[in-house]
Scaffold this motif. Structure first.
Motif, PDB file in Angstrom:
ATOM      1  N   LEU A  75      -1.274   6.267   0.118  1.00  0.00           N
ATOM      2  CA  LEU A  75      -1.953   7.555   0.036  1.00  0.00           C
ATOM      3  C   LEU A  75      -3.402   7.417  -0.372  1.00  0.00           C
ATOM      4  O   LEU A  75      -4.276   8.163   0.096  1.00  0.00           O
ATOM      5  CB  LEU A  75      -1.220   8.454  -0.970  1.00  0.00           C
ATOM      6  N   TYR A  76      -3.678   6.475  -1.303  1.00  0.00           N
ATOM      7  CA  TYR A  76      -5.032   6.280  -1.820  1.00  0.00           C
ATOM      8  C   TYR A  76      -5.361   4.785  -1.758  1.00  0.00           C
ATOM      9  O   TYR A  76      -5.262   4.082  -2.758  1.00  0.00           O
ATOM     10  CB  TYR A  76      -5.129   6.789  -3.265  1.00  0.00           C
ATOM     11  N   THR A 127       3.680   9.942   5.377  1.00  0.00           N
ATOM     12  CA  THR A 127       4.334   8.795   5.996  1.00  0.00           C
ATOM     13  C   THR A 127       3.729   7.490   5.498  1.00  0.00           C
ATOM     14  O   THR A 127       2.574   7.446   5.056  1.00  0.00           O
ATOM     15  CB  THR A 127       4.202   8.847   7.535  1.00  0.00           C
ATOM     16  N   ARG A 128       4.500   6.431   5.574  1.00  0.00           N
ATOM     17  CA  ARG A 128       4.050   5.129   5.104  1.00  0.00           C
ATOM     18  C   ARG A 128       2.957   4.575   6.004  1.00  0.00           C
ATOM     19  O   ARG A 128       2.931   4.824   7.209  1.00  0.00           O
ATOM     20  CB  ARG A 128       5.210   4.147   5.073  1.00  0.00           C
ATOM     21  N   ILE A 181       8.135   8.626  -4.997  1.00  0.00           N
ATOM     22  CA  ILE A 181       8.021   7.417  -4.197  1.00  0.00           C
ATOM     23  C   ILE A 181       9.321   6.628  -4.263  1.00  0.00           C
ATOM     24  O   ILE A 181       9.780   6.272  -5.362  1.00  0.00           O
ATOM     25  CB  ILE A 181       6.843   6.554  -4.696  1.00  0.00           C
ATOM     26  N   LEU A 182       9.922   6.388  -3.116  1.00  0.00           N
ATOM     27  CA  LEU A 182      11.110   5.546  -3.004  1.00  0.00           C
ATOM     28  C   LEU A 182      10.685   4.297  -2.246  1.00  0.00           C
ATOM     29  O   LEU A 182      10.497   4.337  -1.028  1.00  0.00           O
ATOM     30  CB  LEU A 182      12.234   6.275  -2.260  1.00  0.00           C
ATOM     31  N   PRO A 183      10.491   3.177  -2.934  1.00  0.00           N
ATOM     32  CA  PRO A 183       9.972   1.966  -2.288  1.00  0.00           C
ATOM     33  C   PRO A 183      10.779   1.572  -1.051  1.00  0.00           C
ATOM     34  O   PRO A 183      12.012   1.551  -1.071  1.00  0.00           O
ATOM     35  CB  PRO A 183      10.087   0.906  -3.387  1.00  0.00           C
ATOM     36  N   PRO A 237       1.844   1.308   7.653  1.00  0.00           N
ATOM     37  CA  PRO A 237       2.419  -0.032   7.918  1.00  0.00           C
ATOM     38  C   PRO A 237       1.484  -1.168   7.517  1.00  0.00           C
ATOM     39  O   PRO A 237       1.942  -2.300   7.323  1.00  0.00           O
ATOM     40  CB  PRO A 237       2.661  -0.015   9.434  1.00  0.00           C
ATOM     41  N   ASN A 238       0.211  -0.850   7.355  1.00  0.00           N
ATOM     42  CA  ASN A 238      -0.762  -1.866   6.946  1.00  0.00           C
ATOM     43  C   ASN A 238      -1.131  -1.770   5.471  1.00  0.00           C
ATOM     44  O   ASN A 238      -2.119  -2.373   5.037  1.00  0.00           O
ATOM     45  CB  ASN A 238      -2.029  -1.743   7.803  1.00  0.00           C
ATOM     46  N   CYS A 239      -0.335  -1.029   4.705  1.00  0.00           N
ATOM     47  CA  CYS A 239      -0.614  -0.859   3.274  1.00  0.00           C
ATOM     48  C   CYS A 239      -0.663  -2.222   2.580  1.00  0.00           C
ATOM     49  O   CYS A 239       0.222  -3.069   2.788  1.00  0.00           O
ATOM     50  CB  CYS A 239       0.458   0.012   2.628  1.00  0.00           C
ATOM     51  N   ALA A 240      -1.659  -2.399   1.731  1.00  0.00           N
ATOM     52  CA  ALA A 240      -1.812  -3.675   1.032  1.00  0.00           C
ATOM     53  C   ALA A 240      -0.740  -3.901  -0.007  1.00  0.00           C
ATOM     54  O   ALA A 240      -0.535  -5.025  -0.466  1.00  0.00           O
ATOM     55  CB  ALA A 240      -3.189  -3.719   0.352  1.00  0.00           C
ATOM     56  N   CYS A 241       0.011  -2.845  -0.348  1.00  0.00           N
ATOM     57  CA  CYS A 241       1.047  -2.984  -1.371  1.00  0.00           C
ATOM     58  C   CYS A 241       2.448  -3.026  -0.759  1.00  0.00           C
ATOM     59  O   CYS A 241       3.191  -3.964  -1.004  1.00  0.00           O
ATOM     60  CB  CYS A 241       0.947  -1.832  -2.383  1.00  0.00           C
TER      61      CYS A 241
END
Length: 250
Positions: free
Chosen positions: A174-175, A236-237, A163-165, A239-243
Protein backbone atom coordinates in the motif's frame (compact mmCIF):
# COMPACT_ATOMS: atom_id res chain seq x y z
CA UNK A 1 -6.27 -24.95 27.19
CA UNK A 2 -7.18 -22.40 29.83
CA UNK A 3 -10.89 -22.45 30.53
CA UNK A 4 -13.08 -19.56 31.59
CA UNK A 5 -12.95 -19.23 35.37
CA UNK A 6 -16.49 -20.35 36.01
CA UNK A 7 -19.17 -18.00 37.25
CA UNK A 8 -16.89 -15.03 37.92
CA UNK A 9 -15.78 -14.63 34.32
CA UNK A 10 -19.13 -15.63 32.85
CA UNK A 11 -20.75 -12.92 34.93
CA UNK A 12 -18.12 -10.36 33.87
CA UNK A 13 -18.78 -11.06 30.18
CA UNK A 14 -22.53 -11.69 30.46
CA UNK A 15 -23.54 -8.82 28.17
CA UNK A 16 -21.22 -9.82 25.33
CA UNK A 17 -21.89 -13.54 25.62
CA UNK A 18 -25.20 -12.77 23.91
CA UNK A 19 -23.15 -11.64 20.89
CA UNK A 20 -20.11 -13.92 20.95
CA UNK A 21 -21.40 -17.05 22.68
CA UNK A 22 -19.35 -19.11 25.14
CA UNK A 23 -17.24 -20.52 22.30
CA UNK A 24 -16.35 -17.01 21.19
CA UNK A 25 -15.53 -15.96 24.72
CA UNK A 26 -13.36 -19.04 25.18
CA UNK A 27 -11.54 -18.15 21.95
CA UNK A 28 -10.78 -14.71 23.38
CA UNK A 29 -9.56 -16.31 26.61
CA UNK A 30 -7.12 -18.48 24.64
CA UNK A 31 -5.92 -15.66 22.37
CA UNK A 32 -2.73 -13.61 22.53
CA UNK A 33 -2.84 -10.16 20.94
CA UNK A 34 0.22 -7.97 20.48
CA UNK A 35 -0.44 -4.22 20.54
CA UNK A 36 2.49 -2.29 19.12
CA UNK A 37 2.14 1.21 20.54
CA UNK A 38 -0.11 2.07 23.49
CA UNK A 39 -0.72 5.74 22.82
CA UNK A 40 -4.09 7.21 21.98
CA UNK A 41 -4.92 4.53 19.41
CA UNK A 42 -3.14 1.46 20.78
CA UNK A 43 -3.93 2.24 24.40
CA UNK A 44 -7.65 2.40 23.61
CA UNK A 45 -7.41 -0.87 21.68
CA UNK A 46 -5.58 -2.54 24.58
CA UNK A 47 -8.18 -1.26 27.05
CA UNK A 48 -11.09 -2.76 25.15
CA UNK A 49 -9.29 -6.00 24.40
CA UNK A 50 -8.63 -6.42 28.12
CA UNK A 51 -12.23 -5.55 28.89
CA UNK A 52 -13.41 -8.10 26.32
CA UNK A 53 -11.39 -10.87 28.00
CA UNK A 54 -8.45 -11.49 25.67
CA UNK A 55 -6.30 -13.91 27.65
CA UNK A 56 -2.91 -12.37 27.00
CA UNK A 57 -1.74 -8.97 25.78
CA UNK A 58 1.80 -8.27 24.58
CA UNK A 59 2.45 -4.51 24.69
CA UNK A 60 5.40 -2.53 23.34
CA UNK A 61 6.04 1.20 23.68
CA UNK A 62 9.12 3.11 24.76
CA UNK A 63 9.59 6.11 27.03
CA UNK A 64 7.93 7.98 29.86
CA UNK A 65 4.63 9.80 30.17
CA UNK A 66 4.73 13.47 29.15
CA UNK A 67 2.08 16.23 29.47
CA UNK A 68 1.20 16.26 25.71
CA UNK A 69 0.28 12.56 25.98
CA UNK A 70 -2.63 13.21 28.28
CA UNK A 71 -5.09 14.57 25.70
CA UNK A 72 -5.52 11.06 24.30
CA UNK A 73 -3.57 8.30 26.10
CA UNK A 74 -6.31 7.05 28.40
CA UNK A 75 -4.13 4.41 30.10
CA UNK A 76 -2.07 7.31 31.52
CA UNK A 77 -2.97 10.00 34.06
CA UNK A 78 -1.58 13.20 35.58
CA UNK A 79 -0.30 11.38 38.64
CA UNK A 80 1.93 9.22 36.42
CA UNK A 81 3.79 12.01 34.63
CA UNK A 82 7.46 11.14 34.28
CA UNK A 83 6.82 7.43 34.90
CA UNK A 84 7.48 4.62 32.44
CA UNK A 85 4.60 4.40 30.01
CA UNK A 86 4.52 0.61 29.59
CA UNK A 87 4.47 -0.30 33.30
CA UNK A 88 1.76 2.30 33.97
CA UNK A 89 -0.37 0.89 31.16
CA UNK A 90 0.09 -2.68 32.35
CA UNK A 91 -0.98 -1.75 35.88
CA UNK A 92 -4.09 0.05 34.58
CA UNK A 93 -5.09 -2.92 32.47
CA UNK A 94 -4.62 -5.36 35.35
CA UNK A 95 -6.83 -3.17 37.51
CA UNK A 96 -9.48 -3.28 34.80
CA UNK A 97 -9.34 -7.05 34.33
CA UNK A 98 -7.15 -9.21 36.59
CA UNK A 99 -7.91 -12.26 34.44
CA UNK A 100 -5.79 -10.89 31.59
CA UNK A 101 -2.05 -11.67 31.42
CA UNK A 102 0.01 -8.60 30.50
CA UNK A 103 3.48 -8.80 28.95
CA UNK A 104 5.04 -5.36 28.44
CA UNK A 105 8.23 -4.11 26.79
CA UNK A 106 9.66 -0.62 27.15
CA UNK A 107 11.04 -0.66 23.62
CA UNK A 108 10.60 0.42 20.02
CA UNK A 109 9.80 -2.11 17.31
CA UNK A 110 12.99 -3.49 15.82
CA UNK A 111 13.00 -6.67 13.76
CA UNK A 112 15.16 -8.99 15.88
CA UNK A 113 13.99 -7.63 19.23
CA UNK A 114 10.30 -7.84 18.36
CA UNK A 115 10.39 -11.16 16.52
CA UNK A 116 9.55 -13.37 19.54
CA UNK A 117 6.70 -11.04 20.52
CA UNK A 118 5.12 -11.38 17.08
CA UNK A 119 5.76 -15.14 16.97
CA UNK A 120 3.90 -15.54 20.27
CA UNK A 121 0.88 -13.53 19.12
CA UNK A 122 -2.20 -14.81 17.29
CA UNK A 123 -2.82 -11.36 15.82
CA UNK A 124 -1.01 -8.01 15.98
CA UNK A 125 -2.40 -4.47 16.13
CA UNK A 126 -0.09 -1.92 14.53
CA UNK A 127 -0.54 1.38 16.37
CA UNK A 128 2.96 2.83 16.03
CA UNK A 129 3.40 6.47 15.13
CA UNK A 130 6.22 6.25 12.56
CA UNK A 131 6.78 4.36 9.34
CA UNK A 132 10.15 2.73 10.16
CA UNK A 133 8.54 0.80 13.01
CA UNK A 134 5.43 0.07 10.97
CA UNK A 135 7.56 -1.36 8.16
CA UNK A 136 9.55 -3.51 10.61
CA UNK A 137 6.35 -4.84 12.18
CA UNK A 138 4.81 -5.46 8.77
CA UNK A 139 7.83 -7.48 7.65
CA UNK A 140 7.76 -9.48 10.88
CA UNK A 141 4.09 -10.33 10.37
CA UNK A 142 4.72 -11.32 6.75
CA UNK A 143 7.72 -13.47 7.69
CA UNK A 144 5.85 -15.22 10.52
CA UNK A 145 2.45 -15.37 8.74
CA UNK A 146 0.85 -13.43 11.60
CA UNK A 147 -2.33 -11.43 10.85
CA UNK A 148 -2.04 -7.70 11.52
CA UNK A 149 -4.65 -5.00 12.00
CA UNK A 150 -3.19 -1.89 10.40
CA UNK A 151 -4.79 1.15 12.06
CA UNK A 152 -3.73 4.76 11.63
CA UNK A 153 -5.04 8.27 12.06
CA UNK A 154 -3.98 11.79 11.15
CA UNK A 155 -5.98 14.79 12.28
CA UNK A 156 -9.62 13.79 11.89
CA UNK A 157 -8.93 10.97 9.40
CA UNK A 158 -8.80 7.25 10.25
CA UNK A 159 -7.74 4.34 8.06
CA UNK A 160 -8.07 0.65 8.83
CA UNK A 161 -7.38 -2.65 7.13
CA UNK A 162 -6.54 -6.18 8.25
CA UNK A 163 -3.49 -7.78 6.68
CA UNK A 164 -3.45 -11.56 6.20
CA UNK A 165 0.06 -12.43 4.94
CA UNK A 166 -0.02 -14.24 1.61
CA UNK A 167 -3.69 -13.39 1.08
CA UNK A 168 -4.09 -9.62 1.28
CA UNK A 169 -1.83 -6.63 0.55
CA UNK A 170 0.78 -5.91 3.20
CA UNK A 171 1.70 -2.42 4.37
CA UNK A 172 4.48 -2.09 1.79
CA UNK A 173 2.06 -3.02 -1.00
CA UNK A 174 0.00 0.00 0.00
CA UNK A 175 2.84 2.39 0.88
CA UNK A 176 5.97 1.27 -0.98
CA UNK A 177 7.99 4.43 -0.31
CA UNK A 178 10.57 3.46 2.30
CA UNK A 179 11.32 7.06 3.24
CA UNK A 180 8.05 8.99 3.33
CA UNK A 181 7.91 12.48 4.73
CA UNK A 182 6.62 12.02 8.28
CA UNK A 183 6.54 14.03 11.47
CA UNK A 184 6.60 11.37 14.21
CA UNK A 185 5.72 13.74 17.05
CA UNK A 186 4.34 16.73 15.18
CA UNK A 187 1.15 15.46 13.61
CA UNK A 188 -2.15 16.82 14.97
CA UNK A 189 -4.31 14.50 17.03
CA UNK A 190 -7.59 14.81 18.91
CA UNK A 191 -8.10 12.21 21.62
CA UNK A 192 -11.60 11.23 20.57
CA UNK A 193 -10.44 10.51 17.01
CA UNK A 194 -7.59 8.27 18.14
CA UNK A 195 -10.05 6.58 20.50
CA UNK A 196 -12.41 5.76 17.63
CA UNK A 197 -9.48 4.31 15.69
CA UNK A 198 -8.48 2.22 18.71
CA UNK A 199 -12.01 0.89 19.15
CA UNK A 200 -12.16 -0.09 15.48
CA UNK A 201 -8.81 -1.88 15.77
CA UNK A 202 -9.93 -3.77 18.88
CA UNK A 203 -13.17 -4.74 17.18
CA UNK A 204 -11.25 -6.07 14.17
CA UNK A 205 -9.13 -8.25 16.44
CA UNK A 206 -12.19 -9.54 18.33
CA UNK A 207 -13.95 -10.38 15.05
CA UNK A 208 -10.90 -12.22 13.72
CA UNK A 209 -10.41 -14.22 16.94
CA UNK A 210 -14.05 -15.21 17.40
CA UNK A 211 -15.11 -15.53 13.76
CA UNK A 212 -18.07 -13.24 14.40
CA UNK A 213 -18.83 -10.80 11.60
CA UNK A 214 -16.58 -9.77 8.71
CA UNK A 215 -13.17 -8.16 9.03
CA UNK A 216 -11.62 -5.56 6.72
CA UNK A 217 -9.20 -8.11 5.28
CA UNK A 218 -8.41 -6.99 1.74
CA UNK A 219 -10.40 -3.80 2.25
CA UNK A 220 -9.22 -0.32 3.21
CA UNK A 221 -11.75 1.58 5.31
CA UNK A 222 -11.47 5.35 5.64
CA UNK A 223 -13.45 7.41 8.14
CA UNK A 224 -13.57 11.13 8.87
CA UNK A 225 -14.43 11.91 12.47
CA UNK A 226 -15.12 15.53 11.48
CA UNK A 227 -18.19 14.88 9.34
CA UNK A 228 -18.57 11.05 9.72
CA UNK A 229 -18.02 10.53 5.99
CA UNK A 230 -16.65 7.08 5.24
CA UNK A 231 -15.88 4.75 2.39
CA UNK A 232 -14.27 1.37 1.79
CA UNK A 233 -12.25 0.21 -1.20
CA UNK A 234 -11.00 -3.24 -2.18
CA UNK A 235 -7.21 -3.44 -2.20
CA UNK A 236 -5.01 -5.97 -3.98
CA UNK A 237 -1.51 -7.29 -3.48
CA UNK A 238 1.42 -5.90 -5.42
CA UNK A 239 3.20 -8.91 -7.02
CA UNK A 240 6.40 -6.86 -7.06
CA UNK A 241 6.16 -5.79 -3.41
CA UNK A 242 9.58 -5.67 -1.79
CA UNK A 243 8.17 -7.32 1.33
CA UNK A 244 5.48 -9.87 0.42
CA UNK A 245 5.74 -10.19 -3.37
CA UNK A 246 8.06 -12.08 -5.65
CA UNK A 247 10.36 -9.07 -5.53
CA UNK A 248 10.80 -9.56 -1.80
CA UNK A 249 11.93 -13.16 -2.04
CA UNK A 250 15.60 -14.12 -2.37
Amino acid sequence: MEQLAGGAELERYARQLKLLGEDGQQALKEATVMVAGIGGLGGTAALYLAAAGVGRLILAHEGIILPPDLNRQILMDSGSLGMERISTAAAQLKRLNPHVEIEGYNARIEYERAKPWVENADIVIDARYDFPERYALNRLCVDTSTPMVEAAMYGFEISLTTILPGQTPCLECLYPDVQPQWEPFGFPVLGATSGIAGCLAALEAVKWITGVGTTYAGVMHRFSSLDFACYSVTITRNPNCACCGEGGKP
